[in-house]
Scaffold this motif. Structure first.
Motif, PDB file in Angstrom:
ATOM      1  N   GLN A 199       0.871  -1.175   0.000  1.00 36.37           N
ATOM      2  CA  GLN A 199       0.000   0.000   0.000  1.00 36.37           C
ATOM      3  C   GLN A 199       0.905   1.221   0.000  1.00 36.37           C
ATOM      4  OE1 GLN A 199      -3.036   0.279   3.091  1.00 36.37           O
ATOM      5  NE2 GLN A 199      -2.852   2.507   3.105  1.00 36.37           N
ATOM      6  N   ASN A 243      -3.717   6.813  -2.059  1.00 43.85           N
ATOM      7  CA  ASN A 243      -3.212   5.459  -1.845  1.00 43.85           C
ATOM      8  C   ASN A 243      -3.717   4.452  -2.878  1.00 43.85           C
ATOM      9  OD1 ASN A 243      -1.466   4.879   0.765  1.00 43.85           O
ATOM     10  ND2 ASN A 243      -2.877   6.539   1.259  1.00 43.85           N
ATOM     11  N   VAL A 260      -2.723  -0.002  -4.102  1.00 43.15           N
ATOM     12  CA  VAL A 260      -2.028  -1.237  -3.751  1.00 43.15           C
ATOM     13  C   VAL A 260      -1.353  -1.772  -5.006  1.00 43.15           C
ATOM     14  CG1 VAL A 260      -2.237  -3.596  -2.865  1.00 43.15           C
ATOM     15  CG2 VAL A 260      -3.646  -1.771  -1.894  1.00 43.15           C
ATOM     16  N   ILE A 275      -5.423  -1.334   4.621  1.00 38.76           N
ATOM     17  CA  ILE A 275      -5.836  -2.647   4.117  1.00 38.76           C
ATOM     18  C   ILE A 275      -5.770  -3.635   5.270  1.00 38.76           C
ATOM     19  CG2 ILE A 275      -5.248  -4.580   2.611  1.00 38.76           C
ATOM     20  CD1 ILE A 275      -6.286  -2.395   0.943  1.00 38.76           C
ATOM     21  N   ALA A 321     -10.321  -3.402   1.978  1.00 39.58           N
ATOM     22  CA  ALA A 321      -9.868  -2.024   1.801  1.00 39.58           C
ATOM     23  C   ALA A 321     -10.808  -1.080   2.535  1.00 39.58           C
ATOM     24  CB  ALA A 321      -9.807  -1.669   0.318  1.00 39.58           C
TER      25      ALA A 321
END
Length: 698
Positions: free
Chosen positions: A307, A315, A317, A344, A353
């Motif tokens: 992340q 943000n 991932v 997360i 999430a």
């Protein structure tokens, strides 16, 4: 008449509470000379300081004792607080672990049961570890085979923790004892775990000495701490994490790692890793530099899920190969969304999430390839947390709360995504008949910020309602909807609660955070002032009926706002704040905040710090709001000297009859681990002060 008596009492006692003398010490900040007349208050073992504290406690207690309804308010609050509540169960093997407080127990008691329906058994009662209930216990996690449990014990509110280990089968504590740990974690690997600690401070300086050289060690069960293996060290702060499959060790460090204490222009963290499946492997860099915030979520085979806010302020991932960690090799798994990705969580083989949409929780379930399974249907518009469990688990136990709903535990089925009520707290107070509004306020520079407003349904906007406001504005910390049992007594009596979401938090991602840090800190104060002016303009209230508060960096905000706009507020309660922004980095962990605030050691940063530092902007002859400062003698996060010097200066320069008081709790710290009895006593004093200042009828 009562107000007149209080004013007279304060005037009589205030002379006794004044410091006996002023230091002549002065500091040179890049050519600017700043006097620090109350520097002696930084020495809490000095007899003169102890005398000052005694006089201040006498003053504060005398003032609070004269409030006629204080006793009744305290009794009502104690009665309301007396309700049973549980934390979500955590599964380890065939057992579920959870805590419960029957109502007024100082600390939560730990229990376990075999299966969800088995007979419960008391595992550990922290209340038996000290006579006054000030010993707090934090569970840190289970060994891979679920036999051992690591936990941390903290005393009297201090950040210092001692780590212990319990054998779950025998229910007995091992001899392992690991000291000088702050913000404890235990990252289990095989027959031991990684943890971080500081060198032992000089005797007598445990609560004030600067904490640097944070080190990661590996501890093997059954050995002495002196035999632990040094793994990694950083000048400021470092934390270790091991993936669930035990393959990767991940180490996160703040700026200064391996470089000596050197400020950078960044606020993020660097990452290192070690592939523990490869014999003889070494710790290697994963993310270099401190330009971004990075969290390794988990691994997917030999690759890592990360992340990050790199090129994604809200943000995202990504999947990266440790052998080629450069961002040009990253694969996007969960792209950046319009809402801010707070964190997360992992459970049942999925990623959960947790987003913030206008400071409200939204949760989406993803598989490890990034395919969205569903959005979780939450119980309401509020704050949901703790979507964590092991990969083999089929249930998640999460919490939900809002401004009028005590924290409630729900059970979520990983496959269906359905939630059912698991444990509801036994709160007996009135939680119906209220409404929560969310409005949007325009700040001084045109920025739009959200604000929650909570009040009784049908409240008339006649410009004369008592209002209580709380703000924060820093360190990416979010103020989201949450229940507060003490605040309910204010709402019950017609009060209005307002919670603006100020820049400096993470409500809208890293851009929102950066908009309220370092040289942009004035935006935080402008946001809060704009929110206050909105409430006045929209006829919710008037300045004579507004009380404000903030905790830690929120207290800095309170101090700055009453300095800049003293006429806008009637009462202020700054709680455990760093009120001397020129010297905060010289105590305990203060140097770790340098990337957020900047420091007076840097000429450019000094120039903006001195403009808002609460201590340094108090002016003689100004009528400041009635002020009650809350601090504690064992606060080694923000040392109480900040509050001492601030109060001494404000008392000296205050004009008019608004009181300036300080409440110094004993055997207490920055907040976490504070026993229920102390929470109630502090809340009762604070709300008695607010009620009396805002003329709220009891």
């Amino acid at each position: 008449m009562m107000r007149v008596l209080l004013i007279i009492l304060l005037a009589a006692l205030n002379a006794q509470a004044q410091p006996m003398f002023k230091d002549t010490v002065k500091d040179n900040y890049s050519g600017t000379i700043i006097p620090d007349p109350y520097r002696w208050l930084e020495n809490d073992t000095l007899a003169r300081t102890r005398e000052w504290i005694t006089a201040e406690n006498k003053l504060t207690n005398s003032y609070l004792d004269a409030i006629p309804f204080r006793k009744a308010l305290t009794e009502h609050l104690s009665s309301t607080w007396n309700y049973a509540r549980e934390t979500p169960p955590v599964k380890a093997g065939e057992y579920y672990f959870f805590t419960r407080n029957n109502g007024l127990q100082p600390q939560n008691v730990w229990f376990l049961r075999k299966g969800l329906n088995g007979a419960e058994e008391e595992l550990l009662d922290p209340n038996k570890l000290s006579a006054n209930g000030t010993t707090a216990v934090t569970m840190l996690g289970f060994s891979t085979d679920n036999r051992y449990l690591a936990y941390a014990v903290a005393y009297a509110g201090s950040d210092w923790n001692t780590l212990h280990v319990m054998d779950i089968i025998s229910r007995k504590e091992l001899n392992d004892e690991l000291k000088w740990v702050k913000f404890p974690r235990a990252a289990w690997k095989g027959n031991g775990f990684y943890y971080s600690r500081y060198p032992a401070p000089e005797k007598g300086m445990e609560l004030s000495a600067r904490n640097t050289l944070n080190q990661v060690y590996f501890h093997r069960l059954g050995t002495l701490q002196e035999a632990d293996s040094l793994v990694f060290e950083a000048r400021l702060s470092v934390a270790a994490f091991v993936t669930e499959d035990q393959r990767f060790l991940i180490i996160s460090s703040l700026p200064g790692s391996f470089l000596g204490f050197k400020l950078t222009s960044s606020t993020g963290n660097a990452l290192h890793y070690q592939d523990l499946s490869v014999p003889g492997s070494r710790i290697q860099p994963l993310i270099k530099g401190y330009d971004n915030h990075n969290i390794v979520v988990d691994n997917k085979g030999g690759k890592l899920l990360l992340q990050t806010d790199t090129d994604a302020p809200n943000n995202k991932v990504v999947l990266l190969d440790p052998a080629h960690p450069e961002k040009e090799h990253w694969q996007t798994v969960i792209p950046e969304q319009r809402s801010s990705l707070e964190n997360i969580d992992l459970a049942g083989g999925y990623m959960w999430a947790c987003y913030l949409k206008d400071a409200r929780t939204l949760v989406s379930q993803y598989d490890y390839s990034g395919r969205k399974v569903r959005d979780v249907q939450l119980p309401g518009i509020g704050t949901a947390r703790n979507f964590s469990a092991r990969k083999a688990d089929k249930d998640i136990f999460y919490t939900y709360t809002d401004f009028t709903t005590p924290e409630t535990v729900y059970r979520l089925d990983v496959v269906s995504g359905k939630s059912v009520l698991y444990r509801k707290p036994d709160f007996k107070g009135i939680t119906t008949g209220y409404e929560t509004r969310q409005v949007f306020v325009t700040s001084k520079d045109g920025t739009r910020l959200p604000m929650f407003i909570v009040c009784k349904k049908g409240t008339r906007l006649d410009g004369n309602n008592p209002v209580f406001m709380q703000g924060h504005g820093g360190f990416k910390r979010n103020l989201t909807p949450a229940f507060n049992v003490a605040r309910m007594i204010f709402l019950e009596r017609g009060g209005i609660y307002a919670q603006p979401n100020l820049r400096g938090g993470n409500e809208y991602g890293e851009a929102w955070h950066r908009g309220g840090m370092r040289g942009n800190k004035q935006n935080v104060f402008d946001d809060f002032i704009a929110a206050t002016e909105y409430l006045i303009r929209e006829k919710y209230t008037q300045p004579a009926r507004i009380a404000i508060t903030g905790v830690s960096t929120g207290a800095v905000m309170v101090g700055a706002c009453i300095n800049q706009r003293p006429e806008l507020f009637k009462a202020a309660i700054p709680v455990v704040g760093a009120m001397d922004m020129l010297r905060y980095h010289k105590f305990t962990i203060g140097s770790t905040w340098a990337e957020e605030y900047g420091t007076s050691d840097n000429k450019e940063q000094f120039e903006y710090l001195v403009k808002y530092s609460p201590l340094h902007n108090i002016k003689a002859g100004v009528r400041y709001p009635a002020t009650l400062v809350l601090t504690a003698d064992h606060d080694d996060t923000v040392v109480p000297a900040h509050s001492y010097k601030y109060v001494a200066t404000l008392q000296e320069k205050q004009a008019g009859d608004n009181p300036v008081l300080i409440r110094i709790d004993s055997n207490a710290g920055h907040g976490p681990g504070k026993p229920t009895t102390k929470l109630i006593a502090e809340a009762a004093d604070a709300w008695s002060f607010i009620f009396s200042q805002l003329n709220v009828k009891w």
